[in-house]
Design an enzyme around this catalytic site. Structure first.
Site, PDB file in Angstrom:
ATOM      1  N   PHE A 257      -4.024   4.411 -10.566  1.00 31.74           N
ATOM      2  CA  PHE A 257      -2.809   3.586 -10.563  1.00 31.74           C
ATOM      3  C   PHE A 257      -1.552   4.397 -10.265  1.00 31.74           C
ATOM      4  CE2 PHE A 257      -5.675   1.835 -13.958  1.00 31.74           C
ATOM      5  CZ  PHE A 257      -6.271   0.900 -13.142  1.00 31.74           C
ATOM      6  N   GLY A 723      -4.515  -3.244  -2.627  1.00 32.91           N
ATOM      7  CA  GLY A 723      -4.573  -2.593  -3.930  1.00 32.91           C
ATOM      8  C   GLY A 723      -3.474  -2.967  -4.891  1.00 32.91           C
ATOM      9  N   GLU A 724      -2.318  -3.311  -4.387  1.00 32.86           N
ATOM     10  CA  GLU A 724      -1.177  -3.481  -5.286  1.00 32.86           C
ATOM     11  C   GLU A 724      -0.527  -4.846  -5.214  1.00 32.86           C
ATOM     12  OE1 GLU A 724       0.991   0.622  -5.338  1.00 32.86           O
ATOM     13  OE2 GLU A 724      -0.271   0.579  -3.567  1.00 32.86           O
TER      14      GLU A 724
END
Lengths: 758, 363
Positions: A257, A723-724
């Site tokens: 992360f 991913g985000e």
């Protein structure tokens, strides 16, 4: 939602070889390649390593946020059975590089016992090395640090506010377009609101962990990192050794992360410890040690001013952020920049200031800037829609950006309209009453619906890969990519198999080791695009070399075809003009007397495309919240998101990534918060009993839809990133649904029940 | 972690002897003690592991109808025991509303009774804490006290007891059985934890050093409330979080009149807060909103915030008490809700589907 995926692409890729196509393996919803290893406990994480002679290290965390360490009882610690050595600023071996230096703008200062100063709670102030973990831990207690403490500066009143030119990693802190004040003055409706987001800590399931060993001047590191090969140069610079002397093994990462992308003070101390005692040293953070020296999402206070004409079109969009950073470094959560590219407005201003507090330096945490900024922007848009008497979705469509609001460039692709439609339809948005407090469930609980737009850039970094075709027709692809739970091993292997024109089960995919070609960084949602491009190009290069051999070989059925006249699939080369004429890779190599052919490839953004297009993934998130009207208990009863992110390499894993991001959004909206003691600056909830993230009962229904999108500019493969983006949009959607349920505008995150109790 | 001796006595007598050692700590499920040891809050010199002692893991119904729950009974086993579910369904509901399935499998009834407060300052050896070191002060004052007590606190300590299980046990008049080298004694669950006093006295469990909790006994009288009892727990997260406020309510209703009532609150004080005034106020009344409101007000009459940031808990506790009484009056659910004690557990006969099922209705 695999039915919404684009089928096998007929596109021939314009990347130097026409032999291979993406689509035989890529695009399939494969389960994760490492799933079996993980559920059976056979996936080796860093902390699972136990080389012979290994010692354990535990570092001591400062319990004050500002001051000096005046005493450490080294004798007591050393007298404890099993303790081998104690490292303090007094005996810490020298480093070749000042940990407080910033050799490049993205470097963060780290705390590696350079002096007796304490500048945040949780900073390492000593390290104990012992034969057992228990002895090291007790040695750390026995050090019993004494301090000369100064008052911690933990808020706006005590911290220093400063001007900045940079926000995030090298982004300009100020953007201005048009006349915001004039736009506001001319507006028929105006909204001004202030939002706050707290300090959040990454808290991956796997804490930071390292096993460091020296073999002469070679440094061997087992550690989770989002950039195995890229990080060798940084580590090497601290020890004055060449980067190739550092070997980083990082086969599996238990979540990163953004916290596992950079050198940290504790990591350096473990490397120093191994050198000091001449034996391998293992150091694993305690959960509370994740709160301090490994970055976090800095707290923000954001102010939004929106002006809109009577028809709902924005006349001005002003987004300013005060981002908290440490007393000694400069990373600022680029929250306001989330407003750069989302909505069309003739006048825009996005600006940042910094606030210095006695906290560890923040850094990139999943969707840095986008998560915090989108939360505020989407809430403000909802307030503006209300002010205009418009449906929130209609209001966003009225402000749909046909070109990038920041640069004026066309988007490389933008299927946001389709996302709105798909998600709204699936959610059942139509018929939503405009006014709040209009809906109840059959138990009498308040129900509200809200939505938010999602956006995330599609950066590419740099990556290299190597692909080999062996005499038996199997392939090997090598790249130091990062499997951190997102599914990189699986998705990249799918691309690799297509690059080599072989079936997935004929491929040996090697990754997670810095001795392999540099796979760049798993960050910025750009890993699949970047590493995938390198991998595919490498495979295509190997196939091109094989084709050269075949078409020049009189004994081959492919003889005489032009190089571009053959194509690869299923481990064979076929003539394009006569597909019945084909030959296996093995036969071609065998006749040529070769054991293998190897190709190489690179992945990077085409600079010309980057100059001419704006590149983003887009999405829309719709939330339903249910609120107990008396007890103010909140539950996100439904979340539906739809996302357009170019080509989806593995719809199953992409959906998992998006769903995970949306769940993170629930945590952002309702749970995650670091509670600091205002006097000592210590995080007082530095464990999972106190620092809450959603549990299954908080996510009864979360759905991510994949919207088809073809992007011919973002890269040759058409891959964006997933991913985000799931966090963006979601936080605002939940807050907006809360307003719709209760009539209360929540502007401070996470939402607390006392805000709604009234 | 400090070095310690580890002993695993074979009998209760041996265990009592071992636990009498000055630095001894008793280990059962270990879900609390081991955490405290890792944090440096507990530093025992000797661990007396009683987890395999015979005779403490049974649940039995005694001749007088009381239910005796051995101290080593696991929380999960307690919640699914037929006699407990039949006689004291709120006990089962409270247990299932706490912790996670894994912790409930491991944690014991005796350990739950002795569970330490979750006050962050208690759990932080670098902070002054009268509860951890009597007389050392209280660093929670001036810090985060959002979860702290609004009843029965003092200047010395405003921490709360975190247990869910103890709330219905206190409401139903359960008793703690304690063994010591000098014999056995009993203490009501509701009084097992003493309230904080003056001069740095934070209070704590009424267990003398060397004593071991052997059982908790639910009186036969508990069963009269079985048809109308609930536990309600409020917190930000839907599961796996300690209560901000909780309430156990149990009613004995006959012919539209409350013959007897039991009410205890959790998360508001250093012990499960048995609200005798509320119980008295309900007796003889019709089970309606007015009676429940009056009872809840009686329960909270003495409440005052221990800090500005927990003032909201007074109003919240009042509403939670009303809710628990209201739900209890509707009758104990036939089946344990999928979200025990949650306000999101369906209370209607037909479960709500997850798709939008409601009709838009103007308020």
């Amino acid at each position: 939602m695999t039915d919404m995926i684009e089928p096998v692409s007929p596109d021939t890729l314009a990347n130097g070889s026409a032999h291979v196509r993406l689509g035989s393996n890529a695009g399939q919803p494969l389960t994760r390649a490492d799933g079996r290893l993980k559920v059976t406990g056979r996936a080796t994480f860093a902390a699972d390593n136990r080389p012979d002679g290994m010692l354990y290290a535990v570092y001591v965390s400062a319990t004050i946020a500002r001051g000096r360490v005046t005493h450490l009882d080294v004798d007591a610690a050393k007298a404890h059975p099993g303790v081998v050595e104690v490292m303090t600023p007094a005996n810490r071996p020298p480093l070749a590089r000042d940990p407080d230096a910033k050799p490049h703008p993205f470097a963060l200062k780290v705390d590696a016992l350079q002096n007796d100063r304490v500048r945040y709670a949780g900073q390492p102030i000593a390290l104990v090395i012992a034969e057992t973990l228990e002895a090291a831990a007790e040695g750390a207690v026995l050090l019993a640090p004494a301090y000369a403490a100064e008052p911690a500066r933990m808020d706006e009143a005590t911290g220093e506010i400063f001007a900045t030119e940079i926000a995030g990693f090298g982004n300009p802190a100020l953007f201005e377009k048009g006349d915001v004040e004039a736009g506001l003055a001319a507006a028929a409706r105006r909204v001004e609101a202030r939002y706050t987001t707290p300090a959040q800590y990454h808290n991956a399931m796997e804490p930071h962990a390292i096993v460091a060993a020296w073999e002469g001047d070679r440094l061997i590191l087992d550690m989770p990192t989002q950039a195995p090969a890229l990080s060798t140069a940084e580590f090497a610079s601290f020890f004055g050794i060449p980067p190739q002397n550092v070997l980083v093994r990082s086969p599996f990462i238990g979540g990163g992360f953004g916290s596992k992308a950079f050198a940290t003070g504790p990591y350096l101390l473990a490397m120093l410890a191994a050198r000091m005692v001449g034996r391998p040293v293992k150091m694993v953070h305690r959960r509370d040690q994740q709160f301090g020296p490994v970055g976090h999402r800095g707290a923000t206070r954001q102010t939004l001013r929106l002006g809109a004409a009577a028809d709902g079109r924005l006349t001005a969009l002003d987004h300013t952020a005060l981002s908290t950073t440490s007393s000694f470094d400069d990373f600022l959560e680029p929250a306001a920049n989330a407003s750069h590219n989302m909505y069309a407005s003739p006048a825009m201003r996005m600006a940042h200031q910094g606030l210095r507090n006695d906290v560890g330096t923040p850094g990139a945490m999943r969707a840095p800037g986008e998560a915090t900024g989108s939360a505020a922007l989407e809430c403000a848009m909802d307030e503006a829609a209300e002010a205009c008497g418009m449906d929130p979705l209609a209001f966003r469509l009225a402000n749909y950006a046909e070109t990038d609001p920041q640069t004026g460039r066309p988007f490389s692709s933008k299927a946001l309209r389709e996302c709105y439609t798909a998600a709204a339809e699936r959610f059942g948005w139509s018929g939503r009453p405009l006014a709040p407090r209009q809906m109840r469930d059959d138990e009498g609980r308040l129900v509200g619906w809200g939505m938010g737009s999602a956006l995330f850039p599609c950066p590419m970094f740099e990556a290299e890969a190597r692909a080999t075709i062996h005499a038996d027709g199997t392939g090997t692809v090598e790249i130091s990519a990062s499997e951190m739970g997102q599914g990189a091993l699986t998705a990249l292997a799918q691309i690799a198999a297509d690059g080599l024109g072989i079936d997935g089960d004929r491929l040996d995919f090697r990754s997670g080791d810095s001795s392999l070609p540099n796979g760049g960084i798993a960050g910025g949602s750009g890993h699949t695009a970047t590493a995938g491009s390198a991998i595919f190009t490498a495979g295509a290069d190997a196939v091109r070399r094989l084709a050269e051999i075949a078409v020049a070989d009189e004994a081959s059925p492919l003889f005489g075809a032009s190089n571009s006249g053959v194509e690869a699939r299923g481990g064979r080369l076929h003539r394009v003009d006569d597909p019945s004429r084909s030959e296996t890779y093995a036969a071609i190599l065998s006749r040529a007397g070769l054991s293998s052919v190897t190709g190489e490839g690179k992945g990077a953004r085409d600079p010309a495309a980057a100059e001419s297009r704006a590149m983003f993934s887009h999405g829309a998130v719709f939330a339903e919240v249910t609120v107990d009207p008396d007890l103010a208990q909140i539950r996100v009863t439904r979340l539906v998101g739809a996302f357009a992110a170019g080509r989806i390499v593995n719809p199953r894993l992409a959906t998992s990534q998006l769903t995970g991001g949306m769940i993170w959004g629930i945590g952002f909206a309702l749970h995650e918060e670091t509670v600091y003691d205002p006097r000592t600056g210590r995080p007082m909830n530095a464990d999972f009993a106190g620092y809450h993230v959603p549990v299954n009962a908080d996510v009864p229904s979360v759905e991510a839809l994949l919207v088809e999108e073809t992007d011919r500019h973002v890269n040759a493969l058409g891959i964006k990133g997933v991913g985000e983006i799931g966090i963006t949009g979601t936080v605002g959607a939940i807050a907006n649904a809360l307003w719709h349920a209760t009539g209360v505008r929540v502007r401070d995150f996470p939402v607390k029940m006392e805000t709604l109790l009234g | 972690m400090n070095l310690f001796d580890y002993v695993r006595p074979a009998t209760l007598g041996e265990a009592l002897g071992a636990a009498a050692h000055p630095g001894a700590a008793v280990l059962a499920g270990g879900t609390n003690l081991v955490d405290l040891m890792k944090a440096g809050v507990a530093r025992p010199e000797r661990i007396v592991d009683i987890s395999r002692l015979p005779g403490l893991s049974e649940i039995e119904t005694l001749e007088d109808g009381a239910i005796r729950i051995g101290a080593l009974v696991g929380n999960a086993a307690l919640a699914r025991h037929p006699a407990v579910k039949a006689a004291a369904p709120a006990v089962a509901e409270a247990v299932l509303a706490g912790a996670s399935a894994q912790l409930r499998n491991k944690a014991s009834v005796g350990g739950n009774l002795l569970q330490a407060t979750r006050c962050a300052y208690f759990g932080d050896p670098a902070s002054a804490c009268n509860r951890r070191v009597p007389g050392s002060g209280c660093d929670a004052k001036g810090g985060d006290r959002r979860g702290h007590a609004v009843l029965g606190w003092s200047d010395a300590c405003s921490a709360t007891n975190p247990s869910d299980l103890l709330v219905p046990l206190a409401a139903l008049g359960a008793v703690v059985e304690i063994a010591g080298q000098d014999g056995t004694r009993e203490v009501p669950v509701a009084e097992f934890h003493t309230l904080p006093g003056a001069d740095g006295d934070a209070g704590g469990p009424q267990l003398r050093h060397g004593e071991i909790v052997t059982a908790v006994r639910l009186p036969a009288d508990a069963a009269r409330f079985a048809a109308a009892s609930r536990y309600v727990k409020v917190r930000e997260r839907t599961s796996f979080a300690f209560a901000l406020v909780s309430a156990a309510a149990a009613l004995d209703i006959e012919d539209g009149t409350i013959r007897a009532a039991r009410l205890a609150l959790g998360g508001v004080a250093a012990r499960p807060w048995r609200a005798a005034e509320a119980e008295a106020a309900l007796t003889g009344k019709a089970p309606d909103a007015a009676a429940f409101q009056a009872a809840a007000e009686a329960a909270m009459a003495q409440a005052r915030p221990s800090a500005e940031d927990n003032a909201f808990k007074i109003a919240l506790a009042l509403r939670v008490a009303v809710r628990a009484l209201t739900l209890a009056a509707k009758g104990t659910p036939e089946r344990m809700p999928a979200l025990p004690a949650s306000v999101f557990a369906p209370t209607l006969s037909a479960p709500s589907p997850s798709a939008p099922s409601f009709q838009g209705t103007a308020r």
